[in-house]
Design a protein around this motif. Structure first.
Motif, PDB file in Angstrom:
ATOM      1  N   VAL A 129       0.839  -1.205   0.000  1.00 25.49           N
ATOM      2  CA  VAL A 129       0.000   0.000   0.000  1.00 25.49           C
ATOM      3  C   VAL A 129       0.871   1.251   0.000  1.00 25.49           C
ATOM      4  O   VAL A 129       0.675   2.168  -0.800  1.00 25.49           O
ATOM      5  N   VAL A 144       1.388   4.222  -2.828  1.00 25.40           N
ATOM      6  CA  VAL A 144       1.232   5.639  -2.498  1.00 25.40           C
ATOM      7  C   VAL A 144       2.483   6.412  -2.890  1.00 25.40           C
ATOM      8  O   VAL A 144       2.402   7.498  -3.464  1.00 25.40           O
ATOM      9  N   LYS A 200      -5.487   1.909   5.209  1.00 28.62           N
ATOM     10  CA  LYS A 200      -6.204   2.279   3.986  1.00 28.62           C
ATOM     11  C   LYS A 200      -6.637   3.738   4.013  1.00 28.62           C
ATOM     12  O   LYS A 200      -6.518   4.437   3.006  1.00 28.62           O
ATOM     13  N   LYS A 201      -7.128   4.211   5.161  1.00 32.85           N
ATOM     14  CA  LYS A 201      -7.498   5.620   5.278  1.00 32.85           C
ATOM     15  C   LYS A 201      -6.280   6.504   5.084  1.00 32.85           C
ATOM     16  O   LYS A 201      -6.333   7.518   4.394  1.00 32.85           O
ATOM     17  N   ALA A 261      -3.512   5.844   3.428  1.00 32.79           N
ATOM     18  CA  ALA A 261      -3.095   5.825   2.025  1.00 32.79           C
ATOM     19  C   ALA A 261      -4.026   6.678   1.166  1.00 32.79           C
ATOM     20  O   ALA A 261      -3.564   7.453   0.323  1.00 32.79           O
ATOM     21  N   ASN A 262      -5.338   6.551   1.371  1.00 33.05           N
ATOM     22  CA  ASN A 262      -6.295   7.344   0.594  1.00 33.05           C
ATOM     23  C   ASN A 262      -6.118   8.835   0.836  1.00 33.05           C
ATOM     24  O   ASN A 262      -6.176   9.638  -0.096  1.00 33.05           O
ATOM     25  N   ILE A 263      -5.898   9.214   2.086  1.00 36.54           N
ATOM     26  CA  ILE A 263      -5.709  10.631   2.402  1.00 36.54           C
ATOM     27  C   ILE A 263      -4.443  11.160   1.749  1.00 36.54           C
ATOM     28  O   ILE A 263      -4.432  12.254   1.182  1.00 36.54           O
ATOM     29  N   ARG A 264      -3.362  10.393   1.809  1.00 37.26           N
ATOM     30  CA  ARG A 264      -2.109  10.848   1.190  1.00 37.26           C
ATOM     31  C   ARG A 264      -2.244  10.999  -0.322  1.00 37.26           C
ATOM     32  O   ARG A 264      -1.774  11.975  -0.899  1.00 37.26           O
ATOM     33  N   ILE A 265      -2.897  10.043  -0.959  1.00 37.04           N
ATOM     34  CA  ILE A 265      -3.088  10.146  -2.411  1.00 37.04           C
ATOM     35  C   ILE A 265      -3.948  11.357  -2.739  1.00 37.04           C
ATOM     36  O   ILE A 265      -3.617  12.141  -3.635  1.00 37.04           O
ATOM     37  N   PHE A 266      -5.031  11.532  -2.021  1.00 39.06           N
ATOM     38  CA  PHE A 266      -5.912  12.685  -2.251  1.00 39.06           C
ATOM     39  C   PHE A 266      -5.164  13.993  -2.042  1.00 39.06           C
ATOM     40  O   PHE A 266      -5.295  14.926  -2.842  1.00 39.06           O
TER      41      PHE A 266
END
Length: 166
Positions: free
Chosen positions: A16, A20, A152-153, A155-160
């Motif tokens: 993950v 990222v 997962k949260k 990773a999603n926050i960093r990508i966003f």
């Protein structure tokens, strides 16, 4: 058997974060390309200097709280104590964020003169103080998520964040 499960978990988390990091690198390349096209070489140089100033302010004001808070929170198993520790860490993060804001804002003329040998960029550095505040807050919250193992949260926050910052 528990060792096998932990190895699988470590492999998943590594995959993950590797994904990222790949996306972050691509977005960084695109960002630099846009800056070089729209602002030219001098704009790209100014961007680099301002980002270095921002990183310096963040590193000075952070005081290592992000790294130590991960271990501080994750070492606890009692839910009430975890919540209490998160509350304490959030207060410290808010304090260091305000330190970053005030450092950058009130020392903007000195930073401008030191970096550019002129005070004409002090307004730009004052605007950086807002970014320093939010970057310190963001990294603190990300460290809390990491301590809670919400991968997962995280990773999603960093990508966003990286796509939004583009």
């Amino acid at each position: 058997m528990k060792t096998k499960i932990s190895y699988n978990e470590i492999l998943k988390v590594t995959a993950v974060f590797g994904g990222v990091q790949f996306i972050t690198t691509i977005v960084g390349i695109v960002r630099v390309k846009f800056i070089s096209i729209f602002l030219g070489a001098s704009g790209l140089g100014l961007y680099g200097i301002l980002m270095n100033i921002l990183n310096l302010i963040y590193n000075i004001s952070n005081l290592g709280i992000n790294n130590s808070s991960i271990q501080y929170i994750s070492s606890e198993t009692n839910f009430k104590k975890i919540v209490s520790k998160i509350f304490t860490v959030r207060k410290l993060i808010l304090l260091t964020s305000l330190i970053a804001l005030f450092l950058c804002f009130f020392l903007s003329e000195k930073i401008s003169y030191f970096a550019f040998e002129t005070n004409s960029y002090s307004q730009n550095i004052k605007l950086l103080s807002i970014a320093a505040l939010f970057i310190t807050l963001e990294n603190g919250e990300l460290s809390i998520l990491q301590a809670q193992r919400k991968i997962k949260k995280l990773a999603n926050i960093r990508i966003f964040n990286f796509i939004f910052s583009l």
